[in-house]
Design an enzyme around this catalytic site. Structure first.
Site, mmCIF file in Angstrom:
data_model
loop_
_atom_site.group_PDB
_atom_site.id
_atom_site.type_symbol
_atom_site.label_atom_id
_atom_site.label_comp_id
_atom_site.label_asym_id
_atom_site.label_seq_id
_atom_site.Cartn_x
_atom_site.Cartn_y
_atom_site.Cartn_z
ATOM 1 N N LYS A 171 -2.630 -11.961 11.391
ATOM 2 C CA LYS A 171 -3.372 -13.495 10.436
ATOM 3 C C LYS A 171 -2.071 -14.234 10.834
ATOM 4 O O LYS A 171 -3.193 -15.484 11.027
ATOM 5 C CB LYS A 171 -2.464 -13.856 9.140
ATOM 6 N N GLU A 181 1.126 -1.394 0.062
ATOM 7 C CA GLU A 181 -0.323 -0.025 0.005
ATOM 8 C C GLU A 181 1.343 0.694 0.084
ATOM 9 O O GLU A 181 2.460 1.105 0.477
ATOM 10 C CB GLU A 181 -1.025 0.194 1.413
#
Length: 340
Positions: free
Chosen positions: A199, A184
């Site tokens: 995660k 990003e």
């Protein structure tokens, strides 16, 4: 033929990829006896330029009306805040939710867990995108008690480290990753290890403890910002590679979770994951070692995981269940990697 009304939350990189794949799979989905229709796509700004395949007449800013006219919600907004509010509203209304939102799953698990236990929450795409790890860990691998789990869960950092091994600086490698769409504009969550930590928290609830706390992962997370090409070259001279590894293992009768850069032997299965790939290494008492390697980021890769969960729903299977109860930590010594 029955109709399934899909409310899509978000039309960014992942959301637009989902629209594209859903359109490509229309005939195949119809063989299941269902016409899948996106009835609306929630966005902040309907006037924002988007890929040509995203239907502008379905764009809306009216969340309440969108959810009221849906049979299933696909969440591709990311983050917490507004996404959490809308996902919980859908779940509390009895709507199944398909999501790729690892931050939401990690940080808002206490609120989401009851709905996951009901089978309403589908989240294969939240970890390693379209490369399946949620389904194996919540299914077949439950037949083998975990000894240790290690994984490369962030394609951005894997790409950066791979490029730095060839001489690129951190900033040069990061700029390349951003240009390729792996990172990003603000890469903090990736390079600081937070994305991988999110995660790992999701995985820990599938294999160790259904209530594994997010903070227990967060406080043992370090990123890669401090690494230099010289450090990586030195590791190569030792026959090792440096990778950002998320680990879950037992020590002194307790489960421990860590995310940090470590030196891996060059022949370790995780070291074989190339550039933007992700990889997971599971070692169980009965099955032994299992390694899953594949694409872990990108528009269509992640969207394929969302679409796979939609197939799962249409075929009558519930969402991915966390463990019903904590698994005792084994006394077996886990692998140790040198931290960098």
């Amino acid at each position: 033929m029955e109709a399934l009304r899909v409310a899509l939350l978000g039309a960014g990189t992942v959301g637009s990829g989902f629209v594209k794949l859903l359109t490509a799979h229309a005939e195949r989905l119809a063989t299941l006896g269902t016409e899948v229709r996106i009835t609306g796509i929630l966005v902040r700004d309907p006037a924002k330029p988007r890929p040509a395949w995203v239907p502008t007449d379905r764009l809306t800013t009216e969340a309440d009306a969108l959810l009221a006219d849906a049979d299933v919600v696909v969440e591709a907004m990311g983050g917490t805040g507004r996404a959490q509010e809308l996902v919980l509203a859908a779940l509390e209304a009895g709507l199944p939710v398909i999501t790729a939102n690892k931050a939401l799953l990690a940080e808002a698990w206490d609120a989401l867990k009851p709905h996951a236990l009901e089978g309403l929450l589908f989240y294969e795409a939240a970890v390693m995108a379209g490369t399946p790890v949620i389904e194996p860990l919540s299914g077949a691998l439950r037949g083998s008690s975990l000894i240790e789990l290690h994984a490369i869960l962030n394609g951005t950092t894997n790409y950066i480290l791979g490029r730095m091994e060839t001489g690129a600086t951190f900033q040069e490698a990061l700029a390349e990753a951003q240009a390729k769409g792996y990172a990003e504009a603000d890469p903090t969550l990736d390079v600081a290890g937070i994305d991988a930590a999110h995660k790992l928290a999701v995985l820990a609830r599938l294999v160790a403890d259904p209530s594994f706390p997010w903070e227990a992962v967060r406080r043992h997370t370090r990123g890669i910002e401090h690494l230099t090409p010289a450090v990586l070259r030195a590791a190569r001279g030792e026959g090792k590679v440096v990778r950002l590894v998320a680990s879950l293992y037992a020590q002194e009768g307790r489960w421990h979770a860590r995310v940090r850069p470590v030196k891996l032997p060059q022949d370790h299965p995780l070291a074989q994951a190339s550039l933007s790939q992700n990889a997971l290494y599971f070692k169980g008492d009965a099955v032994g070692a299992v390694c899953i390697v594949g694409g872990g980021a990108g528009s269509l890769v992640t969207a394929s995981g969302l679409l796979g969960d939609l197939y799962r729903l249409l075929e009558g299977y519930p969402g991915h269940p966390p463990l019903p109860a904590p698994v005792p930590a084994p006394a077996i010594e886990a692998s140790r990697f040198e931290e960098v």
